[in-house]
Design a protein around this motif. Structure first.
Motif, PDB file in Angstrom:
ATOM      1  N   LEU A 200       0.832  -1.210   0.000  1.00 32.27           N
ATOM      2  CA  LEU A 200       0.000   0.000   0.000  1.00 32.27           C
ATOM      3  C   LEU A 200       0.866   1.260   0.000  1.00 32.27           C
ATOM      4  CD1 LEU A 200      -2.789  -1.133   2.508  1.00 32.27           C
ATOM      5  CD2 LEU A 200      -3.072  -0.684   0.044  1.00 32.27           C
ATOM      6  N   ALA A 201       2.072   1.140   0.544  1.00 33.67           N
ATOM      7  CA  ALA A 201       2.976   2.292   0.567  1.00 33.67           C
ATOM      8  C   ALA A 201       3.722   2.446  -0.754  1.00 33.67           C
ATOM      9  CB  ALA A 201       3.977   2.143   1.716  1.00 33.67           C
ATOM     10  N   GLY A 202       3.400   1.576  -1.712  1.00 31.14           N
ATOM     11  CA  GLY A 202       3.980   1.763  -3.042  1.00 31.14           C
ATOM     12  C   GLY A 202       5.225   0.955  -3.325  1.00 31.14           C
ATOM     13  N   SER A 203       5.514  -0.045  -2.519  1.00 28.36           N
ATOM     14  CA  SER A 203       6.648  -0.898  -2.896  1.00 28.36           C
ATOM     15  C   SER A 203       6.242  -1.724  -4.116  1.00 28.36           C
ATOM     16  CB  SER A 203       7.085  -1.778  -1.734  1.00 28.36           C
ATOM     17  OG  SER A 203       6.077  -2.689  -1.406  1.00 28.36           O
ATOM     18  N   ASP A 204       7.245  -2.157  -4.872  1.00 28.32           N
ATOM     19  CA  ASP A 204       6.984  -2.751  -6.186  1.00 28.32           C
ATOM     20  C   ASP A 204       6.665  -4.233  -6.119  1.00 28.32           C
ATOM     21  OD1 ASP A 204       8.017  -0.321  -7.822  1.00 28.32           O
ATOM     22  OD2 ASP A 204       9.660  -0.781  -6.429  1.00 28.32           O
ATOM     23  N   GLY A 205       6.977  -4.844  -4.985  1.00 25.52           N
ATOM     24  CA  GLY A 205       6.769  -6.280  -4.938  1.00 25.52           C
ATOM     25  C   GLY A 205       6.814  -6.802  -3.524  1.00 25.52           C
ATOM     26  N   TRP A 206       6.599  -8.105  -3.431  1.00 26.63           N
ATOM     27  CA  TRP A 206       6.553  -8.797  -2.147  1.00 26.63           C
ATOM     28  C   TRP A 206       7.320 -10.106  -2.298  1.00 26.63           C
ATOM     29  CZ3 TRP A 206       1.270 -10.925   0.119  1.00 26.63           C
ATOM     30  CH2 TRP A 206       1.524 -11.588   1.338  1.00 26.63           C
ATOM     31  N   TYR A 207       8.385 -10.206  -1.545  1.00 25.00           N
ATOM     32  CA  TYR A 207       9.174 -11.442  -1.484  1.00 25.00           C
ATOM     33  C   TYR A 207       8.610 -12.257  -0.332  1.00 25.00           C
ATOM     34  CZ  TYR A 207      12.324  -8.809  -4.512  1.00 25.00           C
ATOM     35  OH  TYR A 207      12.843  -8.079  -5.550  1.00 25.00           O
ATOM     36  N   SER A 208       7.853 -13.304  -0.656  1.00 29.14           N
ATOM     37  CA  SER A 208       6.971 -13.905   0.348  1.00 29.14           C
ATOM     38  C   SER A 208       7.276 -15.356   0.678  1.00 29.14           C
ATOM     39  CB  SER A 208       5.518 -13.810  -0.156  1.00 29.14           C
ATOM     40  OG  SER A 208       4.663 -14.526   0.697  1.00 29.14           O
ATOM     41  N   VAL A 209       7.461 -15.597   1.963  1.00 33.07           N
ATOM     42  CA  VAL A 209       7.597 -16.955   2.479  1.00 33.07           C
ATOM     43  C   VAL A 209       6.263 -17.707   2.352  1.00 33.07           C
ATOM     44  CG1 VAL A 209       7.963 -18.297   4.595  1.00 33.07           C
ATOM     45  CG2 VAL A 209       9.473 -16.380   4.050  1.00 33.07           C
ATOM     46  N   THR A 210       5.195 -17.034   2.736  1.00 40.57           N
ATOM     47  CA  THR A 210       3.870 -17.647   2.688  1.00 40.57           C
ATOM     48  C   THR A 210       3.547 -18.138   1.272  1.00 40.57           C
ATOM     49  OG1 THR A 210       3.161 -16.123   4.420  1.00 40.57           O
ATOM     50  CG2 THR A 210       1.418 -17.261   3.191  1.00 40.57           C
ATOM     51  N   ALA A 211       3.863 -17.290   0.282  1.00 41.73           N
ATOM     52  CA  ALA A 211       3.544 -17.643  -1.104  1.00 41.73           C
ATOM     53  C   ALA A 211       4.317 -18.865  -1.582  1.00 41.73           C
ATOM     54  CB  ALA A 211       3.829 -16.462  -2.031  1.00 41.73           C
ATOM     55  N   GLY A 212       5.408 -19.213  -0.897  1.00 39.92           N
ATOM     56  CA  GLY A 212       6.159 -20.411  -1.278  1.00 39.92           C
ATOM     57  C   GLY A 212       5.334 -21.677  -1.123  1.00 39.92           C
ATOM     58  N   LEU A 213       4.349 -21.637  -0.239  1.00 37.35           N
ATOM     59  CA  LEU A 213       3.488 -22.816  -0.032  1.00 37.35           C
ATOM     60  C   LEU A 213       2.018 -22.501  -0.314  1.00 37.35           C
ATOM     61  CD1 LEU A 213       3.626 -25.773   0.861  1.00 37.35           C
ATOM     62  CD2 LEU A 213       3.178 -25.010   3.208  1.00 37.35           C
ATOM     63  N   PHE A 214       1.617 -21.281  -0.025  1.00 40.51           N
ATOM     64  CA  PHE A 214       0.206 -20.877  -0.186  1.00 40.51           C
ATOM     65  C   PHE A 214       0.127 -19.650  -1.096  1.00 40.51           C
ATOM     66  CE2 PHE A 214       0.500 -22.592   4.258  1.00 40.51           C
ATOM     67  CZ  PHE A 214      -0.188 -23.775   4.028  1.00 40.51           C
ATOM     68  N   PRO A 215       0.443 -19.823  -2.380  1.00 37.20           N
ATOM     69  CA  PRO A 215       0.488 -18.644  -3.252  1.00 37.20           C
ATOM     70  C   PRO A 215      -0.850 -17.911  -3.339  1.00 37.20           C
ATOM     71  CG  PRO A 215       0.700 -20.692  -4.537  1.00 37.20           C
ATOM     72  CD  PRO A 215       0.821 -21.056  -3.092  1.00 37.20           C
ATOM     73  N   GLU A 216      -1.975 -18.657  -3.232  1.00 39.58           N
ATOM     74  CA  GLU A 216      -3.288 -18.005  -3.424  1.00 39.58           C
ATOM     75  C   GLU A 216      -3.531 -16.908  -2.405  1.00 39.58           C
ATOM     76  OE1 GLU A 216      -3.353 -21.091  -1.614  1.00 39.58           O
ATOM     77  OE2 GLU A 216      -2.301 -21.820  -3.396  1.00 39.58           O
ATOM     78  N   VAL A 217      -3.232 -17.207  -1.131  1.00 41.62           N
ATOM     79  CA  VAL A 217      -3.581 -16.220  -0.099  1.00 41.62           C
ATOM     80  C   VAL A 217      -2.733 -14.953  -0.257  1.00 41.62           C
ATOM     81  CG1 VAL A 217      -4.390 -17.948   1.563  1.00 41.62           C
ATOM     82  CG2 VAL A 217      -2.015 -17.177   1.663  1.00 41.62           C
ATOM     83  N   ALA A 218      -1.496 -15.114  -0.725  1.00 39.77           N
ATOM     84  CA  ALA A 218      -0.662 -13.936  -0.960  1.00 39.77           C
ATOM     85  C   ALA A 218      -1.143 -13.190  -2.206  1.00 39.77           C
ATOM     86  CB  ALA A 218       0.801 -14.352  -1.106  1.00 39.77           C
ATOM     87  N   LEU A 219      -1.510 -13.949  -3.238  1.00 37.63           N
ATOM     88  CA  LEU A 219      -1.983 -13.309  -4.475  1.00 37.63           C
ATOM     89  C   LEU A 219      -3.254 -12.508  -4.247  1.00 37.63           C
ATOM     90  CD1 LEU A 219      -1.261 -16.097  -7.084  1.00 37.63           C
ATOM     91  CD2 LEU A 219      -0.540 -13.699  -7.287  1.00 37.63           C
TER      92      LEU A 219
END
Lengths: 296, 296
Positions: A200-219
């Motif tokens: 929300l603060a305008g960063s360009d991306g998210w390097y996500s541990v959660t998405a490594g196993l649960f990509p849907e919830v991060a997406l």
């Protein structure tokens, strides 16, 4: 390349060796998930615990099973010579990006970290993400140092540590760093609990541990932010608060190892000793939280 | 074994490899120096930066050149499997003691560190010193954990981090730890600047970086304490304040690397990159301090 959602899967292993079958299974789960890239051999991917030859093989297995998803490879190591070897090997293997943390044993000085990045930047043609993770490297970047390193050829992104939960503080931090680095260098947040604040603060991306196993919830969170649905994005993140709480208490890697085993995607003990998996009551807590979130 | 003065020499090296000639020269300087033991492959000995096969060779060179001085070997590593391999190899090679730090990348939990020590203690017959160095491992022992680990078979000593300069605070710390561990487990101080405080507070030994290159100045302090000459011991340590100040500013390993090169006992660049040696004005400061202390 270093934009949107990047998923960081576990590298399941035991004292007998790396469980390549489980690892490639995790990589394949990400192929049609919609993530923008995957980061293999990140902190959750246990890069720091593997030998150079093991890391080369893990990377090749990832590339062979990643489909069209760009692969970013962690190349951090205590010694510059090992970093260089891993960087050149990853480039030869065909990675889309390199992720480099200033891993330390003796505390590093700013000019030493800068020289490390200068050496690697001069040796490769592949875009590099600066991995700023004081919780594991114990090196603290100043914004001035970030600025000098970000100006080097091939530096394309900075993976920044967890932001404050407070939205103003998070936005101030992202803006300060943005002002310190060239405009072509993207900023991606880590620390899944406050990732929504960074997005929300305008960063360009998210390097996500959660998405490594649960990509849907991060997406879901990334898409809500992309659609301008600030309230919805925050609500999606708040719903995951029990998961963020587990990360805080046990460490993200232990929770993800437990979750991966609960999903029967790897064996019970899949972390490098002395790191241990969660047991008994802790395991049951993870099971209850994931079950409650509909993730099992 | 883990009593008195233990000297921790540098392992000079370059990107081309370990300078075994320089290393064995440093070991030989300690043979008739009067030190009670030498600790090779400690933090100043760059153990964390060397590969397993390099560490095995360094240890053998040390043992071949140590004369009658008992050799303690650092066996710390990120993975339990590597620690075990190094422990068994060191035992085979004939070391007098093992020095084990809970090296970390992912922050370790107390029960994980305890299990690491249990595993190693069960595998060897050689006395082990618990290496408590939060400045490099980022693991903080509680006294309760020290107590549980110190009760394991083969644990013979604890290498404790730098004490407070304040004599009451230093003595309180030593007494608290003493009360937490079995009486046969010795306590040895690190952090040369406040070592005299630890010795005066009744610790059993001093694990000394300074003694790795300048055993005489450390021995003078140990002997003064042994003779009950508290004022004299403190005065000897205070005289070295300019050296302690250099350690604080540059890190002990960089100062010792610079000093070793100034004595022409190794080449100019003898640290593992990304660690860099001191340059120009910094080097001149070290030269001036050592010259002023009569150490060049």
């Amino acid at each position: 390349m270093f934009k949107g959602l990047s998923a960081f899967p576990l590298t399941p292993l035991s004292e007998a060796g790396i469980d390549f079958r489980a690892f490639t299974g995790l990589v394949e789960r990400l192929v049609d998930s919609g993530v923008d890239s995957m980061g293999v051999l990140g902190s959750t991917g246990s890069y720091a615990y593997l030998q150079t030859h093991e890391r080369k093989r893990v990377l090749r297995e990832a590339l062979a099973h990643a489909g069209g998803v760009p692969v970013i490879a962690g190349i951090g190591a205590l010694r510059t010579r090992d970093v260089l070897e891993l960087a050149l090997d990853a480039e030869d293997a065909g990675v889309a990006g390199l992720l480099l943390a200033p891993v330390s044993y003796q505390p590093l000085k700013d000019h030493e970290v800068q020289a490390l990045f200068e050496t690697v930047c001069a040796a490769v043609r592949t875009p590099i993400c600066v991995y700023d993770n004081p919780g594991t490297t114990h090196f603290r970047f100043t914004d001035a140092l970030h600025g000098r390193i970000a100006a080097l050829p091939n530096i394309a992104s900075i993976k920044i540590p967890r932001l404050a939960d407070d939205p103003v503080e998070a936005a101030t931090r992202v803006a300060a760093l943005r002002a310190s680095v060239p405009s072509h260098v993207t900023l991606g947040v880590s620390g899944d609990a406050s990732a929504v604040r960074g997005l929300l603060a305008g960063s360009d991306g998210w390097y996500s541990v959660t998405a490594g196993l649960f990509p849907e919830v991060a997406l879901q969170i990334v898409r809500a932010v992309g659609n301008g649905d600030e309230e919805g994005a925050i609500a999606l993140s708040v719903r995951l608060a029990p998961l963020w709480s587990l990360y805080d208490r046990f460490g993200g890697i232990r929770v993800m190892a437990c979750a991966t085993a609960l999903l029967r995607l790897c064996g019970e003990d899949c972390l490098p000793l002395p790191l241990q998996g969660l047991r008994d009551g802790e395991r049951e807590e993870v099971e209850a939280v994931l079950g409650g979130l509909g993730l099992l």
